[in-house]
Design a protein around this motif. Structure first.
Motif, PDB file in Angstrom:
ATOM      1  N   LEU A  89       0.814  -1.221   0.000  1.00 48.37           N
ATOM      2  CA  LEU A  89       0.000   0.000   0.000  1.00 48.37           C
ATOM      3  C   LEU A  89       0.845   1.268   0.000  1.00 48.37           C
ATOM      4  CD1 LEU A  89      -3.048  -0.617   2.378  1.00 48.37           C
ATOM      5  CD2 LEU A  89      -3.067  -0.161  -0.078  1.00 48.37           C
ATOM      6  N   LEU A  90       1.901   1.307   0.803  1.00 49.14           N
ATOM      7  CA  LEU A  90       2.630   2.562   0.971  1.00 49.14           C
ATOM      8  C   LEU A  90       3.234   3.070  -0.337  1.00 49.14           C
ATOM      9  CD1 LEU A  90       3.481   4.762   2.860  1.00 49.14           C
ATOM     10  CD2 LEU A  90       5.473   3.405   3.530  1.00 49.14           C
ATOM     11  N   PRO A  91       3.994   2.263  -1.095  1.00 50.33           N
ATOM     12  CA  PRO A  91       4.518   2.803  -2.362  1.00 50.33           C
ATOM     13  C   PRO A  91       3.427   3.100  -3.379  1.00 50.33           C
ATOM     14  CG  PRO A  91       5.015   0.455  -2.182  1.00 50.33           C
ATOM     15  CD  PRO A  91       4.486   0.892  -0.849  1.00 50.33           C
ATOM     16  N   VAL A  92       2.353   2.308  -3.370  1.00 51.17           N
ATOM     17  CA  VAL A  92       1.253   2.581  -4.306  1.00 51.17           C
ATOM     18  C   VAL A  92       0.605   3.927  -3.990  1.00 51.17           C
ATOM     19  CG1 VAL A  92      -1.058   1.844  -5.007  1.00 51.17           C
ATOM     20  CG2 VAL A  92       0.784   0.165  -4.845  1.00 51.17           C
ATOM     21  N   LEU A  93       0.324   4.166  -2.708  1.00 48.57           N
ATOM     22  CA  LEU A  93      -0.274   5.444  -2.318  1.00 48.57           C
ATOM     23  C   LEU A  93       0.683   6.602  -2.597  1.00 48.57           C
ATOM     24  CD1 LEU A  93      -1.993   4.451   1.055  1.00 48.57           C
ATOM     25  CD2 LEU A  93      -3.084   4.856  -1.163  1.00 48.57           C
ATOM     26  N   ALA A  94       1.980   6.375  -2.391  1.00 48.82           N
ATOM     27  CA  ALA A  94       2.963   7.427  -2.659  1.00 48.82           C
ATOM     28  C   ALA A  94       2.985   7.793  -4.138  1.00 48.82           C
ATOM     29  CB  ALA A  94       4.346   6.972  -2.200  1.00 48.82           C
ATOM     30  N   LEU A  95       2.975   6.794  -5.014  1.00 44.24           N
ATOM     31  CA  LEU A  95       2.976   7.068  -6.450  1.00 44.24           C
ATOM     32  C   LEU A  95       1.670   7.731  -6.886  1.00 44.24           C
ATOM     33  CD1 LEU A  95       4.682   3.835  -7.823  1.00 44.24           C
ATOM     34  CD2 LEU A  95       5.674   6.118  -7.595  1.00 44.24           C
ATOM     35  N   LEU A  96       0.564   7.293  -6.301  1.00 43.92           N
ATOM     36  CA  LEU A  96      -0.715   7.942  -6.616  1.00 43.92           C
ATOM     37  C   LEU A  96      -0.720   9.393  -6.146  1.00 43.92           C
ATOM     38  CD1 LEU A  96      -3.270   5.094  -5.777  1.00 43.92           C
ATOM     39  CD2 LEU A  96      -2.588   5.930  -8.039  1.00 43.92           C
ATOM     40  N   GLY A  97      -0.113   9.653  -4.991  1.00 39.93           N
ATOM     41  CA  GLY A  97      -0.009  11.024  -4.506  1.00 39.93           C
ATOM     42  C   GLY A  97       0.824  11.880  -5.440  1.00 39.93           C
ATOM     43  N   PHE A  98       1.921  11.334  -5.938  1.00 40.22           N
ATOM     44  CA  PHE A  98       2.761  12.067  -6.893  1.00 40.22           C
ATOM     45  C   PHE A  98       1.979  12.375  -8.176  1.00 40.22           C
ATOM     46  CE2 PHE A  98       5.665  11.623 -10.590  1.00 40.22           C
ATOM     47  CZ  PHE A  98       6.377  12.802 -10.426  1.00 40.22           C
ATOM     48  N   ILE A  99       1.241  11.365  -8.666  1.00 37.88           N
ATOM     49  CA  ILE A  99       0.453  11.568  -9.892  1.00 37.88           C
ATOM     50  C   ILE A  99      -0.616  12.629  -9.684  1.00 37.88           C
ATOM     51  CG2 ILE A  99      -1.208  10.456 -11.434  1.00 37.88           C
ATOM     52  CD1 ILE A  99       0.379   7.840 -11.013  1.00 37.88           C
ATOM     53  N   GLU A 100      -1.292  12.590  -8.542  1.00 39.84           N
ATOM     54  CA  GLU A 100      -2.348  13.570  -8.271  1.00 39.84           C
ATOM     55  C   GLU A 100      -1.772  14.979  -8.177  1.00 39.84           C
ATOM     56  OE1 GLU A 100      -6.016  15.205  -7.682  1.00 39.84           O
ATOM     57  OE2 GLU A 100      -5.490  13.188  -8.364  1.00 39.84           O
ATOM     58  N   MET A 101      -0.621  15.126  -7.512  1.00 42.62           N
ATOM     59  CA  MET A 101       0.007  16.452  -7.431  1.00 42.62           C
ATOM     60  C   MET A 101       0.466  16.916  -8.811  1.00 42.62           C
ATOM     61  SD  MET A 101       2.187  16.438  -3.846  1.00 42.62           S
ATOM     62  CE  MET A 101       3.055  14.894  -4.145  1.00 42.62           C
ATOM     63  N   GLY A 102       0.998  15.982  -9.619  1.00 45.61           N
ATOM     64  CA  GLY A 102       1.430  16.356 -10.966  1.00 45.61           C
ATOM     65  C   GLY A 102       0.282  16.855 -11.818  1.00 45.61           C
ATOM     66  N   ARG A 103      -0.845  16.161 -11.745  1.00 43.37           N
ATOM     67  CA  ARG A 103      -2.011  16.583 -12.531  1.00 43.37           C
ATOM     68  C   ARG A 103      -2.530  17.932 -12.051  1.00 43.37           C
ATOM     69  NH1 ARG A 103      -6.170  11.726 -12.435  1.00 43.37           N
ATOM     70  NH2 ARG A 103      -7.328  13.251 -13.709  1.00 43.37           N
ATOM     71  N   THR A 104      -2.489  18.142 -10.735  1.00 44.72           N
ATOM     72  CA  THR A 104      -2.964  19.423 -10.187  1.00 44.72           C
ATOM     73  C   THR A 104      -2.082  20.574 -10.654  1.00 44.72           C
ATOM     74  OG1 THR A 104      -3.860  18.314  -8.234  1.00 44.72           O
ATOM     75  CG2 THR A 104      -3.442  20.686  -8.067  1.00 44.72           C
ATOM     76  N   ILE A 105      -0.767  20.379 -10.544  1.00 42.46           N
ATOM     77  CA  ILE A 105       0.166  21.449 -10.895  1.00 42.46           C
ATOM     78  C   ILE A 105       0.162  21.721 -12.404  1.00 42.46           C
ATOM     79  CG2 ILE A 105       2.638  22.023 -10.950  1.00 42.46           C
ATOM     80  CD1 ILE A 105       2.861  20.650  -8.218  1.00 42.46           C
ATOM     81  N   ALA A 106      -0.071  20.687 -13.211  1.00 43.86           N
ATOM     82  CA  ALA A 106      -0.107  20.859 -14.666  1.00 43.86           C
ATOM     83  C   ALA A 106      -1.378  21.547 -15.140  1.00 43.86           C
ATOM     84  CB  ALA A 106       0.043  19.501 -15.353  1.00 43.86           C
ATOM     85  N   SER A 107      -2.352  21.683 -14.252  1.00 41.90           N
ATOM     86  CA  SER A 107      -3.609  22.334 -14.640  1.00 41.90           C
ATOM     87  C   SER A 107      -3.370  23.822 -14.955  1.00 41.90           C
ATOM     88  CB  SER A 107      -4.631  22.200 -13.503  1.00 41.90           C
ATOM     89  OG  SER A 107      -5.769  22.980 -13.772  1.00 41.90           O
ATOM     90  N   PRO A 108      -4.010  24.331 -15.975  1.00 44.94           N
ATOM     91  CA  PRO A 108      -3.817  25.766 -16.353  1.00 44.94           C
ATOM     92  C   PRO A 108      -4.225  26.728 -15.249  1.00 44.94           C
ATOM     93  CG  PRO A 108      -4.877  24.532 -18.136  1.00 44.94           C
ATOM     94  CD  PRO A 108      -4.871  23.643 -16.934  1.00 44.94           C
TER      95      PRO A 108
END
Length: 570
Positions: free
Chosen positions: A184-203
């Motif tokens: 769970l821990l690495p999966v949640l960490a990677l999902l957190g990174f993806i979610e932050m990346g999508r947020t920051i890439a938003s216009p």
């Protein structure tokens, strides 16, 4: 005196402890780092808020020295372990841990330089907002590489933790929970990174310090970037050259040792020649000679021990770990642990616990069949004095003894044409005639019993100096109707039998114990097997759950060999 002090400071035990403690520090850092990433599932701001606690632990002076000192020490000890290792023949999990460990620097160096080093030297504000922007928007390849690096480092640490804890009594019951957390821990960490990346890439998301789009807070000057690239190149070069030097030193050592081979001789005339410095266990593995070692050569058990016959005066004295293990089993003179003994001169020795090759694994469980009633023969066997034998033994030695005993029973049953049903403690149950007639099943069961008795006698001869009292077997055989089918749940299913026939066979095994004989069979077994028992005394024994006593025949070893000779079994 100085040499003794140096030896005590860099003893194998201290080296293992240093490697373990440094690894635990790195693993603790990784856990907090991944947990911080996972908070990114909430928001970028939440991840940065938690980052303050993360920095409070790891970016203070003591935290920095502890973390980077542990990492440097761990790398040095890992390279030293690669140099000390005499052979790269090892279990897959151990090989995977080494490979993952060697890959870690190539994944994490750039990340450390672009965050911590850039922050210290050039005042880069390495918060989540900026770093995720760099790895998600500006350089997705770097983001992908760091994601893979996280998994590699995590797998390396998890395998190391498993090797450390696998012999703890509580570990097996905790495995499901630990495995869940490890996934769970690495999966949640990677999902957190993806979610932050999508947020920051938003216009609609504006980086702090990036008003109007004229200033990127993650940009550094050309001079700063050149400096960071030089640091990165120097770090990679240092690690690569260190690894190459270790491998070169191994080659030089091998060439030097080829001129100083040590001959390890065995009583059967076999000789294994290995370079000086190899352990006896490593020599056996290189030569493909079966040599039992339940703990994997860590000196935690005594199953690999050998009896030195000649050349004991030329052997180095046992170190503390070996002395402790030998003391726990009250080992006699000349007994050494093969995994710890490194002969410096020719030696003649003999393994005390003789290993046998592992049988080839079957392609799967018996085919699933619905329950149906069949006339079969059922064999139960049990060791009569096993509890007494195990009172003063190490757990690994008990495992070794049970596996040798189970091998005797399993081979006897399979060679006679039967099917092993289950092993229960030091007992076993086997079925005969499942796919044939009851007559065939009874003859096969008797053949298996004769082979088991003969195999136990041979095992007693092999372990004569190991056992305080010989192993004694008790076997009961009965035939009759039983429901045969595949029982179990999920992946744990097997072909088995239930019914009164099974219960009676189990009770006949107890009767064999009561009469101090190796075998008791019921009258139906003798009749269907066609045994010539005219004049042979029979007995009637009461059995729980049956109104009438059962007529049985009691076999000692002499009678068993006369009625079921081994020559008739081949």
């Amino acid at each position: 005196m100085a040499a003794d002090v140096k030896e005590s400071l860099i003893s194998p035990r201290r080296i293992r402890m240093a490697k373990l403690l440094s690894g635990l520090v790195i693993f603790a850092f990784l856990i907090t780092h991944l947990a911080n990433h996972a908070v990114g599932l909430v928001s970028v701001r939440a991840a940065d808020d938690m980052r303050r606690f993360f920095l409070f632990v790891w970016r203070t002076g003591p935290g920095t020295v502890l973390l980077y000192g542990s990492f440097l020490l761990h790398v040095i000890l890992a390279l030293a372990a690669i140099y000390r290792r005499r052979s790269f023949l090892m279990p897959r999990a151990e090989a995977a841990q080494i490979v993952f460990g060697l890959l870690v620097p190539f994944f994490v160096v750039d990340h450390v330089i672009s965050t911590r080093i850039a922050s210290e030297l050039f005042r880069l504000h390495d918060n989540y907002e900026n770093i995720v922007h760099m790895m998600w928007t500006k350089s997705p390849v770097d983001g992908l590489r760091q994601s893979v690096g996280i998994l590699v480092l995590w797998l390396h640490g998890v395998i190391g933790i498993h090797f450390w804890l696998r012999y703890r009594a509580w570990y097996q019951s905790a495995v499901p929970w630990l495995l869940t957390a490890a996934i769970l821990l690495p999966v949640l960490a990677l999902l957190g990174f993806i979610e932050m990346g999508r947020t920051i890439a938003s216009p609609i998301f504006l980086l702090s310090g990036y008003p109007g789009g004229y200033y990127d807070p993650t940009s550094l000057s050309a001079a700063a970037m050149s400096t960071l690239r030089s640091i990165s190149l120097g770090t990679y070069s240092a690690f690569g050259l260190s690894l190459a030097a270790v491998l070169l030193l191994r080659v030089l050592r091998w060439l030097k040792e080829r001129a100083h081979l040590v001959a390890i001789r065995y009583p059967n005339g076999e000789t294994i020649s290995v370079p000086r410095g190899y352990t006896v266990l490593e020599a056996s593995r290189l030569a493909g000679k079966p040599h039992y070692s339940a703990c994997g050569g860590k000196g935690r058990c005594s199953t690999c021990r050998v009896q030195v016959i000649e050349g004991e005066e030329n052997l180095p004295p046992p170190e503390v770990l070996e002395q402790r293990t030998l003391g726990r089993i009250n080992a006699g003179p000349g007994v050494r642990l093969a995994c710890q003994l490194r002969p410096k001169a020719n030696v003649m020795l003999s393994p005390i616990l003789v290993a046998v090759p592992e049988p080839e694994q079957q392609g799967g469980n018996y085919e699933a069949i619905p329950g149906r009633e069949r006339d079969i023969a059922v064999l139960f066997c049990d060791l009569r004095n096993f509890t007494y034998l195990t009172e003063t033994r190490l757990p690994f030695d008990i495992v070794f003894l049970l596996n040798r005993y189970f091998a005797v029973v399993g081979r006897a049953v399979e060679e006679a044409g039967g099917r092993m049903d289950k092993f229960i403690g030091d007992g076993a149950m086997a079925l005969f005639g499942v796919s044939g007639t009851a007559e065939d099943g009874c003859r096969q069961a008797l053949q298996a019993a004769a082979r088991i008795v003969e195999g136990i006698d041979e095992l007693n001869r092999q372990l004569e100096n190991e056992l305080s009292t010989p192993l004694r077997i008790a076997i009961g055989i009965h035939t009759g109707a039983a429901v045969v089918g595949t029982l179990g749940y999920g992946t744990v299913q097997t072909l088995t039998a239930i019914g009164d026939t099974v219960n009676v066979a189990s009770r006949l095994e107890s009767v064999a114990k009561d009469h101090d004989v190796p075998l008791v069979i019921s009258e139906p077994v003798a009749s269907l097997a066609g045994l010539a028992l005219e004049g042979q005394q029979s007995r009637e024994v009461p059995l729980r759950g049956r109104l009438l006593p059962l007529k049985v025949f009691v076999f000692d070893k002499v009678l068993l060999r006369r009625l079921v000779p081994l020559s008739a079994l081949s």
